[in-house]
Design a protein around this motif. Structure first.
Motif, mmCIF file in Angstrom:
data_model
loop_
_atom_site.group_PDB
_atom_site.id
_atom_site.type_symbol
_atom_site.label_atom_id
_atom_site.label_comp_id
_atom_site.label_asym_id
_atom_site.label_seq_id
_atom_site.Cartn_x
_atom_site.Cartn_y
_atom_site.Cartn_z
ATOM 1 N N TYR A 193 -0.844 5.248 6.427
ATOM 2 C CA TYR A 193 -0.141 4.555 5.350
ATOM 3 C C TYR A 193 -1.098 3.601 4.648
ATOM 4 C CZ TYR A 193 4.176 6.314 7.418
ATOM 5 O OH TYR A 193 5.166 7.123 7.903
ATOM 6 N N LEU A 194 -1.123 3.668 3.324
ATOM 7 C CA LEU A 194 -1.969 2.795 2.520
ATOM 8 C C LEU A 194 -1.095 1.831 1.717
ATOM 9 C CD1 LEU A 194 -4.582 5.348 1.111
ATOM 10 C CD2 LEU A 194 -4.627 4.112 3.285
ATOM 11 N N PRO A 195 -1.616 0.647 1.384
ATOM 12 C CA PRO A 195 -0.831 -0.312 0.599
ATOM 13 C C PRO A 195 -0.670 0.149 -0.849
ATOM 14 C CG PRO A 195 -3.061 -1.111 0.875
ATOM 15 C CD PRO A 195 -2.957 0.132 1.725
ATOM 16 N N LEU A 196 0.531 0.036 -1.383
ATOM 17 C CA LEU A 196 0.792 0.439 -2.762
ATOM 18 C C LEU A 196 0.383 -0.681 -3.721
ATOM 19 C CD1 LEU A 196 4.295 2.147 -2.438
ATOM 20 C CD2 LEU A 196 2.043 3.216 -2.409
ATOM 21 N N SER A 197 -0.202 -0.288 -4.835
ATOM 22 C CA SER A 197 -0.573 -1.260 -5.849
ATOM 23 C C SER A 197 0.672 -1.799 -6.548
ATOM 24 C CB SER A 197 -1.504 -0.614 -6.880
ATOM 25 O OG SER A 197 -1.771 -1.508 -7.940
ATOM 26 N N GLU A 198 0.670 -3.088 -6.810
ATOM 27 C CA GLU A 198 1.774 -3.727 -7.525
ATOM 28 C C GLU A 198 1.401 -4.077 -8.955
ATOM 29 O OE1 GLU A 198 2.995 -7.063 -5.227
ATOM 30 O OE2 GLU A 198 3.665 -5.866 -3.502
ATOM 31 N N SER A 199 0.310 -3.508 -9.434
ATOM 32 C CA SER A 199 -0.136 -3.794 -10.794
ATOM 33 C C SER A 199 0.867 -3.257 -11.823
ATOM 34 C CB SER A 199 -1.511 -3.155 -11.045
ATOM 35 O OG SER A 199 -1.880 -3.299 -12.396
ATOM 36 N N PRO A 200 1.263 -4.076 -12.807
ATOM 37 C CA PRO A 200 2.208 -3.621 -13.829
ATOM 38 C C PRO A 200 1.558 -2.750 -14.910
ATOM 39 C CG PRO A 200 1.572 -5.883 -14.243
ATOM 40 C CD PRO A 200 0.896 -5.498 -12.968
ATOM 41 N N PHE A 201 0.232 -2.612 -14.845
ATOM 42 C CA PHE A 201 -0.485 -1.867 -15.880
ATOM 43 C C PHE A 201 -0.691 -0.403 -15.528
ATOM 44 C CE2 PHE A 201 -1.993 -6.305 -15.960
ATOM 45 C CZ PHE A 201 -1.541 -6.672 -17.228
ATOM 46 N N ILE A 202 -0.229 0.023 -14.361
ATOM 47 C CA ILE A 202 -0.373 1.421 -13.959
ATOM 48 C C ILE A 202 0.606 2.276 -14.741
ATOM 49 C CG2 ILE A 202 -0.222 3.037 -12.035
ATOM 50 C CD1 ILE A 202 -0.953 0.802 -10.172
ATOM 51 N N SER A 203 0.118 3.408 -15.216
ATOM 52 C CA SER A 203 0.974 4.313 -15.984
ATOM 53 C C SER A 203 2.138 4.804 -15.129
ATOM 54 C CB SER A 203 0.147 5.505 -16.473
ATOM 55 O OG SER A 203 0.983 6.464 -17.097
ATOM 56 N N LYS A 204 3.311 4.924 -15.740
ATOM 57 C CA LYS A 204 4.499 5.365 -15.024
ATOM 58 C C LYS A 204 4.415 6.838 -14.618
ATOM 59 C CE LYS A 204 7.621 2.018 -17.171
ATOM 60 N NZ LYS A 204 8.858 1.820 -17.976
ATOM 61 N N GLU A 205 3.509 7.571 -15.239
ATOM 62 C CA GLU A 205 3.383 8.988 -14.889
ATOM 63 C C GLU A 205 2.635 9.199 -13.576
ATOM 64 O OE1 GLU A 205 -0.691 10.229 -17.276
ATOM 65 O OE2 GLU A 205 1.228 10.358 -18.323
ATOM 66 N N LEU A 206 2.040 8.134 -13.048
ATOM 67 C CA LEU A 206 1.320 8.235 -11.787
ATOM 68 C C LEU A 206 2.290 8.065 -10.624
ATOM 69 C CD1 LEU A 206 -1.868 6.138 -12.608
ATOM 70 C CD2 LEU A 206 -1.563 8.613 -12.707
ATOM 71 N N GLY A 207 2.104 8.888 -9.588
ATOM 72 C CA GLY A 207 3.005 8.870 -8.449
ATOM 73 C C GLY A 207 2.545 7.962 -7.327
ATOM 74 N N THR A 208 3.159 8.150 -6.161
ATOM 75 C CA THR A 208 2.890 7.289 -5.007
ATOM 76 C C THR A 208 1.456 7.417 -4.526
ATOM 77 O OG1 THR A 208 5.205 7.551 -4.332
ATOM 78 C CG2 THR A 208 3.673 6.697 -2.690
ATOM 79 N N ARG A 209 0.905 8.632 -4.554
ATOM 80 C CA ARG A 209 -0.475 8.808 -4.076
ATOM 81 C C ARG A 209 -1.450 7.976 -4.913
ATOM 82 N NH1 ARG A 209 1.319 14.256 -3.369
ATOM 83 N NH2 ARG A 209 1.251 14.888 -1.160
ATOM 84 N N HIS A 210 -1.292 8.008 -6.222
ATOM 85 C CA HIS A 210 -2.190 7.236 -7.080
ATOM 86 C C HIS A 210 -2.003 5.731 -6.861
ATOM 87 C CE1 HIS A 210 -2.243 11.155 -9.138
ATOM 88 N NE2 HIS A 210 -3.440 10.790 -9.587
#
Length: 280
Positions: A193-210
Motif C-alpha cells: 500500500y502506498l500513500p495517496l497524493s492529496e494534491s488538488p492539482f492532479i487531473s481527475k482523469e488519473l486513477g488510484t495508481r497514479h
C-alpha cells in the motif's frame, strides 16, 4: 602540566601526520561502505537499538545506578556474539563482496551489465503489460528507505525479472492488487500500500495508481512506474513530478537516468515547474 593537543600535533613529523590522515580517511571509507551494505535492511533498526543501549550504559554509569549499569555492561560484553548471529546475512554479503573484489570497486563492468539487465527487465515487462492493458504499479527505492511500505505487502525477496513482474500483475491473482517495491535491485515485496497524493492539482482523469505513485514521490525520492489498466499508457513519477504517456524508448531512457543517475545534461531552456508532465 598536561600537553595540549596542538603541542602534540606540532611534535609529529610530516610523514606521521600524513599517515594519521590516511588512517582516518580509510576508517571513514570502510564505515561508509559498511553503512551502504546494510542500508535499507533490518540491520539499520538493530544498530539504532544498539546505540540506545550504549547511551543507557553511559547514563546509568554517570548516575550511579549500579544494578542497571551491571545489566547494560553484560549486554554489551556478550553482545558481540549476538551481533554476529543477528547480522549474519549482512556479514556474509560483505565477505562475498570482498571475495569478488567488489567492496571497494565502483562502476565495474559487472555492475554496468547488472544495471542494463534491470532496466531492460522493467522496460520489457512494462511494454508487455501496456500492450495488453494490464494495470501495474512498481516503486523503486533510492536514498529514502521504503521499509514502512514494504511491511504492508507480501514479502518476496526475489530477483527482479520481467517474467516475475508480469506474473505478479496478471489480473485476479493474489498479488496483482497493490504495488511492487524494488529494494537494493531486488523485488522486496508485492501487494504493498502506498500513500495517496492529496494534491488538488492532479487531473481527475488519473486513477488510484497514479495518485499512489505521486503520493509516494511527494514523501520519498522513490521512482514509481504506472501502467494504466484503462488505456495502457505508461507513466513514471519521481520527486513530485508525473511523466505521462511515455513511449518505450522514452520510458527506458528516463528510467535509466532517474535510477542510476547519469551525467546531467545542461539545460538549454527555461526550468519546468513541478507537477504533471505529458510526453507525446
Amino acid at each position: 602540566m598536561p600537553v595540549s593537543f596542538f603541542e602534540r600535533f606540532s611534535d609529529l613529523s610530516i610523514w606521521e601526520v600524513l599517515i594519521n590522515i590516511v588512517d582516518i580517511l580509510l576508517v571513514w571509507f570502510v564505515l561508509y561502505k559498511l553503512i551502504a551494505i546494510i542500508k535499507g535492511t533490518k540491520a539499520v533498526q538493530l544498530l539504532k537499538g544498539l546505540f540506545v543501549i550504549i547511551i543507557a550504559w553511559f547514563v546509568t554509569k554517570e548516575l550511579g545506578l549500579r544494578t542497571l549499569y551491571w545489566i547494560m555492561e553484560q549486554v554489551l560484553r556478550w553482545g558481540f556474539l549476538a551481533i554476529i548471529v543477528i547480522f549474519q546475512p549482512e556479514l556474509r554479503r560483505a565477505l562475498e563482496q570482498i571475495g569478488r573484489g567488489k567492496l571497494f570497486s565502483r562502476g565495474s563492468q559487472q555492475e554496468e551489465e547488472e544495471r542494463n539487465r534491470l532496466v531492460e527487465s522493467v522496460t520489457k515487462s512494462v511494454g508487455y503489460m501496456a500492450k495488453r492493458r494490464i494495470g501495474a504499479l512498481i516503486s523503486i527505492e533510492r536514498e529514502t528507505g521504503l521499509s514502512e511500505y514494504i511491511e504492508t505487502g507480501i514479502p518476496m525477496h526475489s530477483d527482479l525479472t520481467s517474467e516475475l513482474l508480469i506474473n505478479i500483475f496478471i489480473p485476479n491473482t493474489p498479488l496483482h492488487d497493490g504495488a511492487v517495491i524494488v529494494q537494493q535491485q531486488r523485488i522486496a515485496a508485492a501487494a504493498c500500500y502506498l500513500p495517496l497524493s492529496e494534491s488538488p492539482f492532479i487531473s481527475k482523469e488519473l486513477g488510484t495508481r497514479h495518485r499512489a505513485a505521486l503520493g509516494l514521490s511527494e514523501v520519498t525520492d522513490a521512482i514509481t512506474v504506472v501502467v494504466s489498466e484503462e488505456t495502457g499508457a505508461v507513466s513514471l513519477t519521481a520527486n513530485g513530478d508525473l511523466h505521462r504517456n511515455l513511449s518505450t524508448e522514452e520510458f527506458e531512457t528516463l528510467l535509466r537516468k532517474m535510477w542510476f543517475g547519469p551525467v546531467q545534461e545542461p539545460q538549454t531552456g527555461p526550468k519546468r515547474k513541478r507537477g504533471v508532465k505529458k510526453n507525446g
